[in-house]
Scaffold this active site. Structure first.
Site, PDB file in Angstrom:
ATOM      1  N   GLU A   1       0.913  -4.875  10.956  1.00 21.01           N
ATOM      2  CA  GLU A   1       0.481  -3.478  10.848  1.00 21.01           C
ATOM      3  C   GLU A   1       1.342  -2.720  11.851  1.00 21.01           C
ATOM      4  O   GLU A   1       1.191  -2.900  13.054  1.00 21.01           O
ATOM      5  CB  GLU A   1      -0.996  -3.313  11.229  1.00 21.01           C
ATOM      6  CG  GLU A   1      -1.980  -4.035  10.324  1.00 21.01           C
ATOM      7  CD  GLU A   1      -2.289  -3.287   9.038  1.00 21.01           C
ATOM      8  OE1 GLU A   1      -1.729  -2.189   8.814  1.00 21.01           O
ATOM      9  OE2 GLU A   1      -3.091  -3.808   8.256  1.00 21.01           O
TER      10      GLU A   1
ATOM     11  N   HIS B   1       2.728  -3.716   6.661  1.00 24.69           N
ATOM     12  CA  HIS B   1       1.771  -2.626   6.402  1.00 24.69           C
ATOM     13  C   HIS B   1       1.792  -1.654   7.583  1.00 24.69           C
ATOM     14  O   HIS B   1       2.481  -1.846   8.565  1.00 24.69           O
ATOM     15  CB  HIS B   1       0.349  -3.189   6.279  1.00 24.69           C
ATOM     16  CG  HIS B   1       0.104  -4.005   5.065  1.00 24.69           C
ATOM     17  ND1 HIS B   1      -0.766  -3.622   4.080  1.00 24.69           N
ATOM     18  CD2 HIS B   1       0.597  -5.205   4.667  1.00 24.69           C
ATOM     19  CE1 HIS B   1      -0.804  -4.530   3.133  1.00 24.69           C
ATOM     20  NE2 HIS B   1       0.013  -5.515   3.458  1.00 24.69           N
TER      21      HIS B   1
ATOM     22  N   GLU C   1       1.659   3.845   3.042  1.00 19.32           N
ATOM     23  CA  GLU C   1       2.139   3.324   4.321  1.00 19.32           C
ATOM     24  C   GLU C   1       3.666   3.393   4.350  1.00 19.32           C
ATOM     25  O   GLU C   1       4.361   2.380   4.278  1.00 19.32           O
ATOM     26  CB  GLU C   1       1.596   1.896   4.505  1.00 19.32           C
ATOM     27  CG  GLU C   1       0.073   1.881   4.524  1.00 19.32           C
ATOM     28  CD  GLU C   1      -0.580   0.501   4.364  1.00 19.32           C
ATOM     29  OE1 GLU C   1       0.133  -0.511   4.374  1.00 19.32           O
ATOM     30  OE2 GLU C   1      -1.823   0.461   4.221  1.00 19.32           O
TER      31      GLU C   1
ATOM     32  N   HIS D   1       0.847  -1.194   0.000  1.00 23.85           N
ATOM     33  CA  HIS D   1       0.000   0.000   0.000  1.00 23.85           C
ATOM     34  C   HIS D   1       0.881   1.241   0.000  1.00 23.85           C
ATOM     35  O   HIS D   1       1.703   1.430   0.905  1.00 23.85           O
ATOM     36  CB  HIS D   1      -0.944  -0.017   1.211  1.00 23.85           C
ATOM     37  CG  HIS D   1      -1.998  -1.077   1.092  1.00 23.85           C
ATOM     38  ND1 HIS D   1      -2.434  -1.831   2.138  1.00 23.85           N
ATOM     39  CD2 HIS D   1      -2.704  -1.503   0.005  1.00 23.85           C
ATOM     40  CE1 HIS D   1      -3.364  -2.677   1.722  1.00 23.85           C
ATOM     41  NE2 HIS D   1      -3.540  -2.495   0.422  1.00 23.85           N
TER      42      HIS D   1
ATOM     43  N   ARG E   1      -3.308   4.775  -2.126  1.00 26.91           N
ATOM     44  CA  ARG E   1      -3.158   3.434  -1.547  1.00 26.91           C
ATOM     45  C   ARG E   1      -2.834   2.349  -2.598  1.00 26.91           C
ATOM     46  O   ARG E   1      -2.017   1.467  -2.369  1.00 26.91           O
ATOM     47  CB  ARG E   1      -4.486   3.090  -0.852  1.00 26.91           C
ATOM     48  CG  ARG E   1      -4.664   1.633  -0.428  1.00 26.91           C
ATOM     49  CD  ARG E   1      -6.031   1.451   0.229  1.00 26.91           C
ATOM     50  NE  ARG E   1      -6.405   0.064   0.418  1.00 26.91           N
ATOM     51  CZ  ARG E   1      -6.178  -0.632   1.529  1.00 26.91           C
ATOM     52  NH1 ARG E   1      -5.558  -0.079   2.537  1.00 26.91           N
ATOM     53  NH2 ARG E   1      -6.578  -1.886   1.617  1.00 26.91           N
TER      54      ARG E   1
HETATM   55  O1  0X9 Z   1      -6.747  -4.236   4.468  1.00 23.61           O
HETATM   56  C1  0X9 Z   1      -5.582  -4.599   4.286  1.00 23.61           C
HETATM   57  O2  0X9 Z   1      -5.154  -4.984   3.188  1.00 23.61           O
HETATM   58  C2  0X9 Z   1      -4.597  -4.586   5.469  1.00 23.61           C
HETATM   59  N1  0X9 Z   1      -4.842  -3.428   6.298  1.00 23.61           N
HETATM   60  S1  0X9 Z   1      -4.373  -1.959   5.747  1.00 23.61           S
HETATM   61  O3  0X9 Z   1      -4.867  -0.978   6.690  1.00 23.61           O
HETATM   62  N2  0X9 Z   1      -2.794  -1.865   5.778  1.00 23.61           N
HETATM   63  O4  0X9 Z   1      -4.857  -1.778   4.424  1.00 23.61           O
HETATM   64  C3  0X9 Z   1      -4.795  -5.851   6.288  1.00 23.61           C
HETATM   65  C4  0X9 Z   1      -4.384  -7.087   5.586  1.00 23.61           C
HETATM   66  C5  0X9 Z   1      -4.679  -8.345   6.345  1.00 23.61           C
HETATM   67  N3  0X9 Z   1      -4.563  -9.495   5.514  1.00 23.61           N
HETATM   68  C6  0X9 Z   1      -5.426  -9.764   4.488  1.00 23.61           C
HETATM   69  N4  0X9 Z   1      -6.439  -9.031   4.246  1.00 23.61           N
HETATM   70  N5  0X9 Z   1      -5.220 -10.844   3.800  1.00 23.61           N
HETATM   71 ZN    ZN Z   2      -1.752  -1.789   4.039  1.00 24.72          ZN
END
Ligand code: 0X9
Ligand code: ZN
Length: 424
Positions: free
Chosen positions: A380, A306, A181, A178, A236
């Site tokens: 995260e 992330h 980040e 992303h 993003r």
């Molecule tokens: O939503 C996401 O992709 C991630 N959070 S973020 O705030 N960095 O965008 C979490 C990813 C967790 N894992 C998967 N969704 N597979």
């Molecule tokens: Zn992310």
């Protein structure tokens, strides 16, 4: 060097008042379904960027929403929230200054300077860093070209390898899926620097590198990252487009083939969680998936970095079902979180993604897990919303050191738990 992000003070004249407004981040807490709808509308109808949650569908009553509001939308957004009695407070009143702080001194100091890793770096500087790191450590680091981005930028992973034992295990870390980040690519650089300098000096680093090759992809989404430095700090997704929509970008963490585009992702190209036209439709996703497929026999641990919210997540995020080795993953994540707590007095939540944050199909961690990499985690990093994506450079070292201790803890556990490789 003066950056593109100069402090912008907007003087708006409205109803005879002169209001000075800056770019802000608001923390908004809707309490009823009507208020949830108001906040969803505010975030979609006005020029804003939703920080938390990633997409308006996830906005729920009694759950804090973090919304970036540029100066140009500030008046209308606060009026709408006030009119509907939606509780909100200003989380950051100086977003422009923080952006300025994050982009300052990017390329002035040499890479050898100790503060190099305590600053954020443009994509150009990161490519330069990759080059110099391989040149300075020819026996231990190789750059592996795994593919290229939509805008044809190379995707280089660094391979850290200190010996050539046969049947050697490996781990993979990617950063910067992303674009906004920024602490994530900063972590990949920090990690490589730390492992190279502490091999032979720190027991865990030495043990890990003696037993594993480490692949590090510092910026999985270079086009998006570049765009956040030049044009829109809040971007993003990647930067792909097609004739079928005027909206740009696919959420690369919704583009992997793990319950692709089911609940928690969107078929709408304008959404922040757009899953793309089909699984692995994006060259960045395909490059990573191809690399992992061709190295699946050696790679035992997959890590994706992330921010923000301080969590150590593991599969599944694409279903609420439990992974077959859930207890094992939970125990490892718990130990890593405890290490962070003990050494840095910072709290990280841990658990399966779908239960800990939200259902989010098509993610790299779940896909890697289904490929057979049974130790798969998404971190995260800092913080929990104080600065969000605009974490000041002065926080980089603590954010990276605590993540590093978690990576080391997990890697050591994986070495302990996976069958020994036959010695060369
Ligand atoms: O939503 C996401 O992709 C991630 N959070 S973020 O705030 N960095 O965008 C979490 C990813 C967790 N894992 C998967 N969704 N597979
Ligand atoms: Zn992310």
């Amino acid at each position: 060097m003066k950056t593109l992000f100069t402090l912008f003070v907007f003087m708006s004249f409205n109803k005879g008042f002169c209001t000075e407004t800056h770019d802000q981040v608001l923390s908004i807490t809707p309490t009823t379904q009507d208020q949830v709808d108001v906040v969803r509308n505010v975030s979609t109808q006005h020029e804003t960027a939703l920080w938390q949650p990633a997409s308006p569908e996830f906005i729920r009553a009694e759950t804090d929403v973090h919304l970036f509001v540029p100066a140009t939308s500030s008046q209308v957004v606060s009026e709408l929230l006030l009119r509907h009695n939606v509780t909100h407070e200003v989380l950051l009143d100086n977003a422009n200054e923080l952006i300025e702080m994050q982009t300052k001194n990017d390329s002035t100091d040499p890479r050898s300077s100790s503060t190099f890793y305590e600053r954020y770096h443009s994509l150009e500087d990161i490519y330069d860093w990759i080059n110099r790191t391989t040149q300075d450590n020819p026996s231990r680091v190789k750059a592996v070209l795994i593919g290229s981005s939509f805008e044809k930028r190379p995707l280089y992973a660094l391979k850290l390898s200190v010996n050539t034992r046969s049947n050697k295990k490996a781990m993979w870390i990617d950063c910067g899926i992303h674009a906004r980040e920024w602490i994530s690519p900063a972590f990949c650089l920090w990690f490589v620097q730390n492992f190279l300098s502490f091999y032979g000096r720190n027991q865990d680093v030495t043990n890990i590198l003696d037993n594993m090759d480490v692949y590090v992809l510092p910026v999985l989404n270079p086009d998006g990252y570049h765009f956040t430095w030049t044009t829109n700090r809040m971007w993003r997704k990647n930067r792909s487009f097609s004739r079928s929509s005027s909206c740009v970008g696919v959420d690369l963490n919704r583009n992997f083939d793990a319950n692709w585009c089911t609940e928690g992702a969107s078929h709408n190209p304008c959404s922040e969680i757009y899953c793309g036209a089909f699984p692995e439709s994006e060259p960045e996703t395909e490059a990573v998936a191809n690399f992992l497929r061709s190295h699946k026999n050696s790679i035992q641990l997959y890590l994706s970095i992330h921010s923000y919210s301080q969590m150590l997540l593991f599969p599944f995020s694409c279903t609420t079902e439990q992974a077959e080795n859930h207890d094992d993953l939970l125990e490892i994540a718990k130990e890593a979180a405890q290490k962070i707590q003990r050494h840095y007095r910072n709290h990280y939540k841990y658990g399966a993604g779908a239960k800990t944050i939200y259902l989010a199909p098509g993610g790299s961690d779940d896909w890697a897990y289904n490929l057979g990499i049974k130790y798969s985690f998404t971190f995260e990093l800092q913080d929990r919303g104080r600065y969000g994506f605009l974490l000041p450079p002065s926080h980089i070292s603590k954010a990276c050191n605590e993540a590093l201790i978690a990576v080391k803890t997990i890697a050591m556990k994986v070495i302990e738990k996976t069958p020994a490789s036959s010695a060369a």
